[in-house]
Scaffold this motif. Structure first.
Motif, PDB file in Angstrom:
ATOM      1  N   LEU A  54       0.767  -1.114  -0.006  1.00 13.87           N
ATOM      2  CA  LEU A  54       0.087   0.011   0.098  1.00 13.87           C
ATOM      3  C   LEU A  54       0.802   1.285   0.059  1.00 13.87           C
ATOM      4  CD1 LEU A  54      -2.901   1.377   0.393  1.00 13.87           C
ATOM      5  CD2 LEU A  54      -2.246   1.066   2.884  1.00 13.87           C
ATOM      6  N   THR A  55       0.626   2.078  -1.142  1.00 10.91           N
ATOM      7  CA  THR A  55       1.384   3.328  -1.015  1.00 10.91           C
ATOM      8  C   THR A  55       0.463   4.422  -1.064  1.00 10.91           C
ATOM      9  OG1 THR A  55       1.720   3.072  -3.470  1.00 10.91           O
ATOM     10  CG2 THR A  55       3.381   2.216  -2.039  1.00 10.91           C
ATOM     11  N   VAL A  56       0.831   5.831  -0.992  1.00 11.13           N
ATOM     12  CA  VAL A  56       0.125   6.906  -0.902  1.00 11.13           C
ATOM     13  C   VAL A  56       0.844   7.847  -1.664  1.00 11.13           C
ATOM     14  CG1 VAL A  56      -0.955   8.740   0.453  1.00 11.13           C
ATOM     15  CG2 VAL A  56      -0.666   6.456   1.395  1.00 11.13           C
ATOM     16  N   GLU A  60      -3.866   9.754  -2.595  1.00 11.51           N
ATOM     17  CA  GLU A  60      -4.729   8.572  -2.950  1.00 11.51           C
ATOM     18  C   GLU A  60      -3.680   7.276  -2.537  1.00 11.51           C
ATOM     19  OE1 GLU A  60      -6.659   8.566  -6.332  1.00 11.51           O
ATOM     20  OE2 GLU A  60      -6.985  10.844  -6.532  1.00 11.51           O
ATOM     21  N   GLN A  61      -4.514   6.399  -2.267  1.00  8.33           N
ATOM     22  CA  GLN A  61      -3.910   4.985  -1.919  1.00  8.33           C
ATOM     23  C   GLN A  61      -3.819   4.202  -3.092  1.00  8.33           C
ATOM     24  OE1 GLN A  61      -6.002   3.081   1.204  1.00  8.33           O
ATOM     25  NE2 GLN A  61      -5.124   4.483   2.866  1.00  8.33           N
ATOM     26  N   THR A  88       5.096  -0.820   4.140  1.00  2.08           N
ATOM     27  CA  THR A  88       3.700  -0.528   3.738  1.00  2.08           C
ATOM     28  C   THR A  88       3.003  -1.503   3.086  1.00  2.08           C
ATOM     29  OG1 THR A  88       4.686   0.368   1.693  1.00  2.08           O
ATOM     30  CG2 THR A  88       4.710   1.934   3.134  1.00  2.08           C
TER      31      THR A  88
END
Length: 104
Positions: free
Chosen positions: A28-30, A35-36, A54
Motif C-alpha cells: 500500500l502506497t500513498v 490517494e492510496q 507499507t
C-alpha cells in the motif's frame, strides 16, 4: 471465548485456526495527492515486516492474534496487548485505518 484478566479485561486464549496465510500480500502506497495505491507483491517475495513497512502482512487476522498469544509468557493476552504486539511487529498497521482491529 476467553477469560478475564487481572484488570477485568477480556483475555483471548482459545486455540485459533492454523491457516495463517492470506491469499496475497499487498503493498500500500500513498501518492502526493493522498490517494492510496494497492499493488500485489510477487508470490515468491518473502515478507519481512522491517522491510515491507507499507505492505499488508500475508497473515490472517486470526493468525496475528495466534502469534501474539503464542509469543506471550502466559499464552494469554488482553485485547489491548494483542493490538500492541501487532503494532510493534508489523509497521504496516501503524498507518492503516483503524478498521483492521475489527477484521474477521
Amino acid at each position: 471465548m476467553g477469560s478475564y484478566g487481572i484488570e477485568g479485561e477480556e483475555v483471548l486464549s482459545d486455540t485459533l485456526s492454523s491457516d495463517c496465510l492470506d491469499d496475497a500480500a499487498v503493498n500500500l502506497t500513498v501518492d502526493e495527492e493522498g490517494e492510496q495505491n494497492v499493488e500485489s507483491l510477487p508470490a515468491h517475495s518473502p515478507y519481512n515486516p522491517a522491510v515491507h513497512t507499507t505492505s499488508k502482512p500475508p497473515y490472517s487476522f486470526s493468525c496475528l492474534i495466534f502469534m501474539a498469544i503464542e509469543d506471550s509468557i502466559n499464552k494469554a493476552l488482553p485485547v489491548k496487548d494483542i493490538y500492541s504486539w501487532i503494532l510493534n511487529r508489523f509497521p504496516y498497521f501503524q498507518n492503516a485505518p483503524t478498521g483492521w482491529k475489527n477484521s474477521q
